[in-house]
Design an enzyme around this catalytic site. Structure first.
Site, PDB file in Angstrom:
ATOM      1  N   HIS A  38      92.938  55.119  42.613  1.00 14.61           N
ATOM      2  CA  HIS A  38      92.458  53.917  43.310  1.00 14.61           C
ATOM      3  C   HIS A  38      92.638  52.736  42.376  1.00 14.61           C
ATOM      4  O   HIS A  38      92.126  52.750  41.247  1.00 14.61           O
ATOM      5  CB  HIS A  38      90.978  54.042  43.661  1.00 14.61           C
ATOM      6  CG  HIS A  38      90.645  55.269  44.456  1.00 14.61           C
ATOM      7  ND1 HIS A  38      90.929  55.396  45.788  1.00 14.61           N
ATOM      8  CD2 HIS A  38      90.063  56.431  44.092  1.00 14.61           C
ATOM      9  CE1 HIS A  38      90.541  56.577  46.214  1.00 14.61           C
ATOM     10  NE2 HIS A  38      90.010  57.234  45.199  1.00 14.61           N
ATOM     11  N   ALA A  74      83.469  58.398  44.586  1.00 14.78           N
ATOM     12  CA  ALA A  74      84.654  58.543  43.734  1.00 14.78           C
ATOM     13  C   ALA A  74      85.047  57.261  43.021  1.00 14.78           C
ATOM     14  O   ALA A  74      86.044  57.229  42.319  1.00 14.78           O
ATOM     15  CB  ALA A  74      85.814  59.027  44.600  1.00 14.78           C
ATOM     16  N   ASN A 115      86.773  56.697  52.188  1.00 14.91           N
ATOM     17  CA  ASN A 115      85.404  56.259  51.903  1.00 14.91           C
ATOM     18  C   ASN A 115      85.371  55.277  50.731  1.00 14.91           C
ATOM     19  O   ASN A 115      84.491  54.431  50.650  1.00 14.91           O
ATOM     20  CB  ASN A 115      84.506  57.465  51.617  1.00 14.91           C
ATOM     21  CG  ASN A 115      84.199  58.241  52.889  1.00 14.91           C
ATOM     22  OD1 ASN A 115      83.559  57.745  53.791  1.00 14.91           O
ATOM     23  ND2 ASN A 115      84.705  59.454  52.975  1.00 14.91           N
TER      24      ASN A 115
HETATM   25  N1  LIG Z   1      82.053  58.169  48.969  1.00 16.90           N
HETATM   26  C1  LIG Z   1      83.033  58.914  48.461  1.00 16.90           C
HETATM   27  O1  LIG Z   1      83.663  58.550  47.453  1.00 16.90           O
HETATM   28  C2  LIG Z   1      83.401  60.225  49.118  1.00 16.90           C
HETATM   29  C3  LIG Z   1      84.362  61.033  48.506  1.00 16.90           C
HETATM   30  C4  LIG Z   1      84.668  62.245  49.101  1.00 16.90           C
HETATM   31  C5  LIG Z   1      84.054  62.627  50.279  1.00 16.90           C
HETATM   32  N2  LIG Z   1      83.134  61.804  50.864  1.00 16.90           N
HETATM   33  C6  LIG Z   1      82.476  62.186  52.140  1.00 16.90           C
HETATM   34  O2  LIG Z   1      81.800  63.406  51.968  1.00 16.90           O
HETATM   35  C7  LIG Z   1      82.078  64.258  53.073  1.00 16.90           C
HETATM   36  C8  LIG Z   1      81.926  65.718  52.647  1.00 16.90           C
HETATM   37  O3  LIG Z   1      82.961  66.044  51.727  1.00 16.90           O
HETATM   38  P1  LIG Z   1      83.245  67.567  51.321  1.00 16.90           P
HETATM   39  O4  LIG Z   1      84.462  67.543  50.480  1.00 16.90           O
HETATM   40  O5  LIG Z   1      82.004  68.221  50.817  1.00 16.90           O
HETATM   41  O6  LIG Z   1      83.630  68.181  52.755  1.00 16.90           O
HETATM   42  P2  LIG Z   1      83.632  69.722  53.181  1.00 16.90           P
HETATM   43  O7  LIG Z   1      84.461  69.775  54.425  1.00 16.90           O
HETATM   44  O8  LIG Z   1      83.969  70.591  52.041  1.00 16.90           O
HETATM   45  O9  LIG Z   1      82.096  70.016  53.563  1.00 16.90           O
HETATM   46  C9  LIG Z   1      81.437  69.391  54.622  1.00 16.90           C
HETATM   47  C10 LIG Z   1      80.326  70.319  55.087  1.00 16.90           C
HETATM   48  O10 LIG Z   1      79.505  69.611  56.025  1.00 16.90           O
HETATM   49  C11 LIG Z   1      79.158  70.517  57.067  1.00 16.90           C
HETATM   50  N3  LIG Z   1      78.796  69.758  58.258  1.00 16.90           N
HETATM   51  C12 LIG Z   1      79.616  69.162  59.150  1.00 16.90           C
HETATM   52  N4  LIG Z   1      78.888  68.539  60.104  1.00 16.90           N
HETATM   53  C13 LIG Z   1      77.576  68.753  59.801  1.00 16.90           C
HETATM   54  C14 LIG Z   1      76.356  68.350  60.404  1.00 16.90           C
HETATM   55  N5  LIG Z   1      76.330  67.603  61.515  1.00 16.90           N
HETATM   56  N6  LIG Z   1      75.208  68.743  59.812  1.00 16.90           N
HETATM   57  C15 LIG Z   1      75.224  69.471  58.670  1.00 16.90           C
HETATM   58  N7  LIG Z   1      76.356  69.872  58.050  1.00 16.90           N
HETATM   59  C16 LIG Z   1      77.525  69.514  58.620  1.00 16.90           C
HETATM   60  C17 LIG Z   1      80.385  71.390  57.240  1.00 16.90           C
HETATM   61  O11 LIG Z   1      80.043  72.633  57.858  1.00 16.90           O
HETATM   62  C18 LIG Z   1      80.853  71.553  55.789  1.00 16.90           C
HETATM   63  O12 LIG Z   1      80.289  72.722  55.186  1.00 16.90           O
HETATM   64  C19 LIG Z   1      83.504  63.870  53.501  1.00 16.90           C
HETATM   65  O13 LIG Z   1      83.735  64.188  54.857  1.00 16.90           O
HETATM   66  C20 LIG Z   1      83.520  62.389  53.247  1.00 16.90           C
HETATM   67  O14 LIG Z   1      83.104  61.678  54.412  1.00 16.90           O
HETATM   68  C21 LIG Z   1      82.789  60.620  50.301  1.00 16.90           C
END
Ligand SMILES: NC(=O)c1ccc[n+]([C@@H]2O[C@H](COP(=O)([O-])OP(=O)(O)OC[C@H]3O[C@@H](n4cnc5c(N)ncnc54)[C@H](O)[C@@H]3O)[C@@H](O)[C@H]2O)c1
Length: 262
Positions: free
Chosen positions: A213, A114, A183
């Site tokens: 941010h 992001a 993150n």
């Molecule tokens: N770097 C960035 O700027 C940034 C921004 C937003 C989110 N993120 C990260 O990305 C992650 C995912 O975001 P999202 O909005 O898609 O979340 P989300 O909750 O919509 O989806 C996460 C998915 O991962 C699955 N999951 C959980 N544990 C798992 C495992 N061990 N193996 C396989 N699948 C698994 C869940 O069932 C779910 O479908 C967030 O938790 C966050 O850590 C990073």
């Protein structure tokens, strides 16, 4: 040119958009070969498989499943010699995990997600260490509630009419306190290469319709100020809608991306 085979770890708000774009051929040179997510059922064209199958099929594993998933499965991805592209950068506040993910033989890459400007911060930090780095993140109060908060703290989040600072602390501490929403602070700390120097501020803003941010850094190389305001994902208010597109940009770069910005 050989195709880059891609597995997704996580098929939620971020992973489902990446999967859709790869399946529709929006990233030339990259092919979706596996999706690992216990909450996703297989569907025509969606190759939902166990992790072991994904590791046998894919060269690149894109983690978009959360910090716990990165901690639990990331080491096995790099141990299998696969390239791991991680989005849950906050998990790397754990130095032991970070070292394990760098141990190879597979490679670790981090997705900017992001936030922008990390390339410039990394370059400026390489010229000379920064004096100060601050990241101030403002989000809607509802997206900031955490189980460790007291009743008074969650009540203030529910009822506040004015923006207020929920936490101001070194990036490592803020990342641990808000794993699903910090993150970006983690990515800034990783770009700067100093978790303790980077001060992170989390603001609850009842008027926020965007995740904002504000990053400020000063040092011998110069003065930097970036402001980013992202629309939340319709599928997950804690995630910005831009994030899957940042991951697709990274996949495009890793797949060859002739003429692209690096
Ligand atoms: N770097 C960035 O700027 C940034 C921004 C937003 C989110 N993120 C990260 O990305 C992650 C995912 O975001 P999202 O909005 O898609 O979340 P989300 O909750 O919509 O989806 C996460 C998915 O991962 C699955 N999951 C959980 N544990 C798992 C495992 N061990 N193996 C396989 N699948 C698994 C869940 O069932 C779910 O479908 C967030 O938790 C966050 O850590 C990073």
């Amino acid at each position: 040119m050989t195709e880059l085979t891609v597995a997704l770890l996580g098929h939620g708000a971020i992973g489902s958009v990446i999967a859709g774009a790869l399946r529709e051929g929006h990233v030339p040179g990259a092919r979706l070969v596996a999706v690992v997510d216990p909450a996703t059922a297989p569907a025509p064209g969606l190759p939902v498989v166990p992790l072991a199958t994904a590791l046998a099929r894919a060269e690149l594993v894109v983690e978009c499943a959360g910090q716990t998933a990165l901690r639990d499965t990331g080491p096995s991805v790099v141990a299998a010699g696969r390239h791991l592209l991680a989005l849950s950068t906050g998990a790397l506040a754990d130095d032991v995990l970070h070292r394990r993910l760098l141990a190879g033989p597979g490679r670790l890459s981090l997705c900017a997600g992001a936030v922008g400007g990390l390339d410039l911060l990394t370059a400026a930090g390489a010229l000379a260490p920064f004096d100060t780095v601050t990241i101030r993140t403002s989000k809607s109060p509802g997206s900031l509630a955490r189980p460790w908060m007291t009743e008074a703290e969650t009540s203030r989040l529910r009822t506040t009419a004015e923006p207020y600072e929920v936490l101001r602390a070194p990036a490592r501490e803020v990342t641990r306190a808000f794993p699903a929403t910090s993150n970006v602070a983690a990515s800034v700390a990783l770009a700067v290469g100093d978790w303790d120097l980077v001060e992170a501020v989390v603001v609850a803003d009842p008027g926020a319709t965007l995740s904002r941010h504000e990053i400020e850094a000063t040092g011998p190389a110069g003065r930097y100020r970036f402001e980013i305001a992202n629309l939340p994902s319709p599928a997950n208010p804690r995630t910005s809608g831009i994030v899957p597109y940042a991951a697709l940009r990274a996949i495009r770069a890793l797949a060859g991306n002739p003429g692209g910005v690096v």
